[in-house]
Design an enzyme around this catalytic site. Sequence first.
Site, PDB file in Angstrom:
ATOM      1  N   HIS A 286      -4.489 -17.197  -4.506  1.00 19.01           N
ATOM      2  CA  HIS A 286      -5.328 -16.391  -3.612  1.00 19.01           C
ATOM      3  C   HIS A 286      -6.596 -17.117  -3.178  1.00 19.01           C
ATOM      4  O   HIS A 286      -7.368 -16.570  -2.396  1.00 19.01           O
ATOM      5  CB  HIS A 286      -5.693 -15.090  -4.328  1.00 19.01           C
ATOM      6  CG  HIS A 286      -6.555 -15.346  -5.530  1.00 19.01           C
ATOM      7  ND1 HIS A 286      -6.089 -16.001  -6.655  1.00 19.01           N
ATOM      8  CD2 HIS A 286      -7.857 -15.076  -5.778  1.00 19.01           C
ATOM      9  CE1 HIS A 286      -7.072 -16.109  -7.530  1.00 19.01           C
ATOM     10  NE2 HIS A 286      -8.153 -15.560  -7.021  1.00 19.01           N
ATOM     11  N   ASP A 287      -6.842 -18.309  -3.699  1.00 20.48           N
ATOM     12  CA  ASP A 287      -8.040 -19.073  -3.338  1.00 20.48           C
ATOM     13  C   ASP A 287      -7.721 -20.256  -2.427  1.00 20.48           C
ATOM     14  O   ASP A 287      -8.627 -21.010  -2.060  1.00 20.48           O
ATOM     15  CB  ASP A 287      -8.708 -19.637  -4.598  1.00 20.48           C
ATOM     16  CG  ASP A 287      -9.320 -18.557  -5.462  1.00 20.48           C
ATOM     17  OD1 ASP A 287      -9.687 -17.498  -4.925  1.00 20.48           O
ATOM     18  OD2 ASP A 287      -9.425 -18.779  -6.684  1.00 20.48           O
TER      19      ASP A 287
ATOM     20  N   ASP B 294       0.844  -1.199   0.000  1.00 18.11           N
ATOM     21  CA  ASP B 294       0.000   0.000   0.000  1.00 18.11           C
ATOM     22  C   ASP B 294       0.878   1.247   0.000  1.00 18.11           C
ATOM     23  O   ASP B 294       1.641   1.457   0.933  1.00 18.11           O
ATOM     24  CB  ASP B 294      -0.890  -0.043   1.255  1.00 18.11           C
ATOM     25  CG  ASP B 294      -1.680   1.229   1.441  1.00 18.11           C
ATOM     26  OD1 ASP B 294      -1.903   1.930   0.437  1.00 18.11           O
ATOM     27  OD2 ASP B 294      -2.084   1.511   2.589  1.00 18.11           O
TER      28      ASP B 294
ATOM     29  N   ASP C  64      -5.522 -10.657 -15.198  1.00 16.73           N
ATOM     30  CA  ASP C  64      -6.587 -11.596 -14.884  1.00 16.73           C
ATOM     31  C   ASP C  64      -7.779 -11.225 -15.760  1.00 16.73           C
ATOM     32  O   ASP C  64      -8.161 -10.057 -15.829  1.00 16.73           O
ATOM     33  CB  ASP C  64      -6.963 -11.469 -13.400  1.00 16.73           C
ATOM     34  CG  ASP C  64      -7.337 -12.789 -12.783  1.00 16.73           C
ATOM     35  OD1 ASP C  64      -8.148 -13.498 -13.395  1.00 16.73           O
ATOM     36  OD2 ASP C  64      -6.825 -13.109 -11.692  1.00 16.73           O
TER      37      ASP C  64
ATOM     38  N   ASP D 166     -10.088 -16.462 -15.673  1.00 15.95           N
ATOM     39  CA  ASP D 166     -10.873 -16.886 -14.525  1.00 15.95           C
ATOM     40  C   ASP D 166     -11.969 -17.877 -14.924  1.00 15.95           C
ATOM     41  O   ASP D 166     -12.724 -17.607 -15.869  1.00 15.95           O
ATOM     42  CB  ASP D 166     -11.519 -15.634 -13.918  1.00 15.95           C
ATOM     43  CG  ASP D 166     -12.127 -15.889 -12.563  1.00 15.95           C
ATOM     44  OD1 ASP D 166     -11.372 -16.196 -11.631  1.00 15.95           O
ATOM     45  OD2 ASP D 166     -13.365 -15.777 -12.440  1.00 15.95           O
TER      46      ASP D 166
ATOM     47  N   ASP E 105      -4.013   3.950   2.783  1.00 15.02           N
ATOM     48  CA  ASP E 105      -5.451   3.709   3.009  1.00 15.02           C
ATOM     49  C   ASP E 105      -5.725   2.269   3.443  1.00 15.02           C
ATOM     50  O   ASP E 105      -6.874   1.854   3.577  1.00 15.02           O
ATOM     51  CB  ASP E 105      -6.279   4.069   1.762  1.00 15.02           C
ATOM     52  CG  ASP E 105      -5.989   3.138   0.586  1.00 15.02           C
ATOM     53  OD1 ASP E 105      -5.076   2.284   0.698  1.00 15.02           O
ATOM     54  OD2 ASP E 105      -6.671   3.264  -0.452  1.00 15.02           O
TER      55      ASP E 105
ATOM     56  N   ASP F 183      -1.918  -1.208  -3.688  1.00 16.30           N
ATOM     57  CA  ASP F 183      -2.243  -0.451  -4.905  1.00 16.30           C
ATOM     58  C   ASP F 183      -1.128  -0.581  -5.953  1.00 16.30           C
ATOM     59  O   ASP F 183      -0.091  -1.207  -5.707  1.00 16.30           O
ATOM     60  CB  ASP F 183      -2.521   1.017  -4.560  1.00 16.30           C
ATOM     61  CG  ASP F 183      -1.434   1.617  -3.688  1.00 16.30           C
ATOM     62  OD1 ASP F 183      -0.251   1.359  -3.970  1.00 16.30           O
ATOM     63  OD2 ASP F 183      -1.763   2.327  -2.715  1.00 16.30           O
TER      64      ASP F 183
ATOM     65  N   GLU G 251      -8.024 -20.955 -15.953  1.00 13.48           N
ATOM     66  CA  GLU G 251      -8.400 -21.581 -14.682  1.00 13.48           C
ATOM     67  C   GLU G 251      -9.568 -22.502 -14.993  1.00 13.48           C
ATOM     68  O   GLU G 251     -10.639 -22.044 -15.395  1.00 13.48           O
ATOM     69  CB  GLU G 251      -8.813 -20.515 -13.668  1.00 13.48           C
ATOM     70  CG  GLU G 251      -8.977 -21.113 -12.286  1.00 13.48           C
ATOM     71  CD  GLU G 251      -9.940 -20.359 -11.396  1.00 13.48           C
ATOM     72  OE1 GLU G 251      -9.837 -20.509 -10.181  1.00 13.48           O
ATOM     73  OE2 GLU G 251     -10.814 -19.622 -11.912  1.00 13.48           O
TER      74      GLU G 251
END
Length: 561
Positions: A329-330, A22, A99, A200, A26, A30, A256
């Site tokens: 990430h899953d 970041d 992605d 995806d 915030d 990013d 995927e």
Amino acid sequence: MAEKKWWQKSVVYQIYPRSFCDSDGDGIGDLNGISSKLEYLKELGIDVIWLSPVYQSPNDDMGYDISDYRAIMKEFGTMEDYDRMLHKAHGLGLKIMMDLVVNHTSDEHPLFVESRKARNSPYRDFYIWRDGKDGPAPNNWGSSFGGSAWEYDEATDQYYLHLFSKKQPDLNWENDAVRKRIFDMMTWWCDKGIDGFRMDVISLISKVPELPDGETGKNGYGDFTPYCANGPRVHEFLREMNREVLSKYDLITVGECSGVTVEEAKKYASVSGSELNMVFQFEHMNLDGGESFKWNHKKIRLTELKEVMSRWQTGLKGKAWNSLYWCNHDQPRMLSRMGNDSPKYREVSAKMLGACLHMLQGTPYIYQGEELGMTNYPFTSPDEFRDIESINAYQELTEKEIFSHADAFDYISYKSRDNARTPMQWDDSPQAGFTTGTPWIAVNPNYREINAREQMARKDSVFHYYQKLIALRRQYDIIVYGDYELLLPDSEEIYAYLRTLESQTLLVVCNFTEREVGYDVPDGFAKKEGKVLISNYERTEIPAVLTLAPFECIVVLYGQP
Ligand code: NOJ
């Protein structure tokens, strides 16, 4: 052998932008944060960055619900920030893979907003609308995130299909205009200079037109998989995408593909290049699944893992290309799943898992933090879950009394996708150097021990081990192209395999337990002069009878390069 391609020799690194770095305090990662860490990735040695979605999104599913495919999510920055990041990456010799989420859009995408306005909207058929049946929904399918896969829309008295959350309506790929718009959008990104797409749930884009009921599971809903995964027109659609877009650029593409088999993968990722370069398969990730989907504490059996990996290794040989991954990430962190995340074994088991995967045939993917041996998060309350899948599962499993609150919490804590989504651990300053603000998801408290700064300064760290694994792939063609042969298929302790290319052989031996395990080196090899390419216990030669230390791995090369 078919023509060699750059992406066959590449190592891909996945960034989950929200949790990477970041830059503006915030609490949300990013693009400028990513730009500031590109040198770190260069030093690690990777070739390609896969960026999880950075497009405009209301974030019902953390960016996998896109409302504008040609704009950047506000929290992540601007298109200028993106262009700067892309330019800097290219300058460093790093490629960027976007992605591509086109099985569904966000319900806030202008096309869906139009589509839901009226039955006779010109965009109605861009999505999948049906009348209710006896049921009341059009069929019994359950969504991947719990509840029905159909959402009733009062204004037009019809239901729309959403295989994921109700804010992720499925696009109707049968409609030529839908495909055309998707291909135009892809072309727009390619013309910007991106280097590839990770697609995806691309195996779900073609549904069996009759949308038949599925077999009912424990949650009372039907399974859509047989009617959506690898559906009737999926290969036709991807060949069209290839013709219209992909073939015009020099890209890396990975689909995927939930529900994909070796046979199907040969079509998706055929060496002929008619569709994609490779697929993500899920068989190894699903080995600890059960009746209640993924929610349990089952351990993956090593024999089953080896059977799956080996079937893919040999099944695609010469026909298609493999992708290799333990984490994304899953998935919960593989180190906490198949390794041992206690301080005593964390580093050796992280290194062993790395070697086991990176010496296989295919293109390896590293998920952020994997190169540091980051672990699952020690959840103490369901309030800490941020992921829609975990939040909904906790509610559904407890409301339907499928599990007690304690068991549901236990299982979800172990398998939650949030385990992978805690912030990247950069250093031992507050919030692990991820943000100066309050992070959107809690930082793993072990950041004081596990962080990039410490590991970059220490020669025997997991970071430096991954750096070496990547460098070896670049140096030795046998790692990229060698044939694969499994040894000891029945061992629940050791994963050992051979790779061979011309006169060379590579022996890879990995102890998956925290015990010492004896290993008889295969006939012929013990006496031969072998060169140890990498080991996690500083072993420099291989005796005839090896006593492997806990989680020890060793990779030995025989024959002249
Ligand atoms: C697969 C993605 O990896 C996952 O994060 C997402 O929730 C679903 N597809 C839906 O887009």
